[in-house]
Write an enzyme that holds these catalytic residues in place. Structure first.
Site, PDB file in Angstrom:
ATOM      1  CG  HIS A 103     -33.816 -20.401 -26.275  1.00 44.44           C
ATOM      2  ND1 HIS A 103     -34.981 -19.357 -25.727  1.00 44.44           N
ATOM      3  CD2 HIS A 103     -32.346 -20.048 -25.142  1.00 44.44           C
ATOM      4  CE1 HIS A 103     -33.921 -18.183 -25.172  1.00 44.44           C
ATOM      5  NE2 HIS A 103     -32.415 -18.494 -25.859  1.00 44.44           N
TER       6      HIS A 103
ATOM      7  CE  LYS B 119     -46.963 -44.054 -21.589  1.00 41.94           C
ATOM      8  NZ  LYS B 119     -48.063 -43.448 -21.593  1.00 41.94           N
TER       9      LYS B 119
END
Ligand code: ARG
Length: 456
Positions: A153, A280
């Site tokens: 999960h 980035k």
């Protein structure tokens, strides 16, 4: 090219609509191999002389060379690869060429060519899969005994080794490779000799022809043989499954490469910058691969939808099988190649993964197992540890910081040796059942894969 009953030329628009040579030209080598084998069958049946067969074979091989050298002009007006090659051959060698299409239709011809093509591509893709598996094994080995949290999960569950996580993908890829091999077995049956749909009154030794082409056997029903594209659907499923596995790995890599996880570093060569944000370093290869898996699934849907409403036997709809097939093969090949490179340049950030795996909560299950070993039924142990977890959160103190007396408040089964099972190393070593991630197990799995992948 053959006018026959037609008094009018095909409309230019229909030619443009119906041509397939702009994409099926890539079947040329298989078309030529099929024609050479067929010509040998025609000699055996007494339709061609050995000399005519020789002219055909030499002519076809010359055409193949020209195609490979980029000196052959495919003409849209000749519709497909089959007619382009045959008409050029006939132009060059005359009557012998005109005999080649005896007892053959483009229906059994194209079915044969596509099977030969798929067979060769499967072999190629399987070797790309092996290379990718080897890159994963190598990356896992570079990571040594680095631990990381295993998730369910997307919540931290239990500690695993980084190598164990990567080896999960090696297993998946192996099933993909086996599926491809299985698909190859089923498609390696020769349809040639089925004619348009009902064979021919001219009897060829089909098994003899099949042997020349490396087919294991020949099809037993001419109608099925010319209209069967199950093998394309199977191959596109196998490729989709492989793509879905790459997509899952992409998702892991994308998460791992984020600042939030920081579990791996990708090489500069396999990431891209942002046109606006100078800091980035984007995992584009993984994102593109996740994206491209959508195309692979789409291509599988195309072929299934294409087949579902077709009456027996060959229908021209089937010409639409090729573009999805070619696209999936090109897409998965490049994805495998670029992924192999990216994994080779990927390093695990052990400091980060170990810090995350050192979250004491990851050993809550080990504490429950401890109680089980001390005679507490599991359900009860689970309940006790649940309460201990709540206490730890409330007190803001980790299990390791608690006294034995505190442990015993939750269960009298706790003894002084409980601290031993709170040690990450001990916890990993304890996971030694088959398939579990103890360092010893992972080591032997790595050795097993390294051996399997080098002896292939
Ligand atoms: N280009 C065609 C295909 O790919 C070849 C078979 C054509 N057969 C026919 N009867 N028109 O399906």
């Amino acid at each position: 090219m053959w006018k026959g009953r037609f008094a009018q030329e095909t409309s230019a628009l229909v030619q443009r609509y119906g041509e397939s040579v702009s994409f099926d030209w890539r079947l040329y080598a298989h078309d030529i191999a099929g024609s050479i084998a067929h010509s040998k069958g025609l000699v055996k049946a007494g339709i061609l002389t050995a000399d005519e067969q020789q002219q055909i074979e030499t002519g076809l091989l010359a055409i193949r060379q020209e195609i490979e050298a980029g000196n052959f002009e495919f003409k849209e007006s000749l519709e497909d690869v089959h007619m382009n090659i045959e008409s050029e051959l006939t132009k060059r060698i005359g009557p012998a060429g005109a005999k080649l299409h005896t007892a053959r239709s483009r229906n059994d011809q194209v079915a044969t060519d596509v099977r030969l093509y798929c067979r060769a591509e499967i072999d190629r893709i399987r070797s790309l899969v092996s290379a990718m598996q080897a890159a994963l094994v190598e990356c896992a080995e570079r990571g040594g005994e680095t631990v990381m949290p295993g998730y369910t999960h997307l919540q931290r569950g239990q500690p695993v080794l980084f190598a164990h996580h990567l080896l999960a993908y090696v297993e998946m890829l192996n099933r993909d490779s086996d599926r491809l091999a299985d698909c190859r077995k089923r498609l390696n049956v020769m349809p040639l000799g089925s004619g348009a749909l009902a064979g021919s009154t001219i009897i060829l030794d089909r098994e003899f022809v099949a042997q020349h082409l490396g087919f294991d056997s020949v099809t037993q029903n001419s109608m099925d043989a010319v209209s069967d594209r199950d093998f394309v659907a199977e191959l596109l499923f196998s490729i989709s499954m492989l793509g879905v596995h790459l997509s899952r790995l992409s998702e892991d890599v994308i998460l791992w490469a984020s600042a939030e996880f920081g579990f791996v570093t990708l090489s500069d060569a396999h990431t891209t910058g942002s046109s606006l944000m100078p800091q980035k370093k984007n995992p584009d290869v993984a994102e593109l691969t996740r994206g491209k898996s959508a195309r692979l699934i789409g291509n599988l849907m195309s072929i299934l939808t294409l087949i579902k409403g077709l009456p027996m036997t060959y229908n021209r709809d089937l010409q639409e099988d090729k573009e999805p097939l070619f696209d999936s093969i090109d897409t998965i090949s490049l994805a495998l190649e670029v992924f192999t490179e990216m994994i080779t340049g990927m390093d695990v950030n052990a400091a980060k993964t170990t810090a995350a795996a050192s979250d004491p909560m990851l050993l809550a299950t080990d504490l429950a197992d401890y109680l089980v070993n001390h005679g507490v039924p599991f359900r009860q142990a689970h309940e006790v540890i649940g309460k201990l977890v709540a206490y730890s959160i409330e007190q803001q103190r980790a299990f390791g910081e608690m006294s034995l007396e505190e442990f015993q408040r939750f269960s009298p089964a706790f003894a002084a040796d409980v601290t031993a099972c709170l040690n990450l190393e001990t916890a990993m070593t304890a996971r030694k059942g088959i398939g579990a991630p103890s360092p010893q197990n992972v080591k032997s799995q790595l050795a097993r894969w390294r051996k399997a992948l080098t002896t292939e």
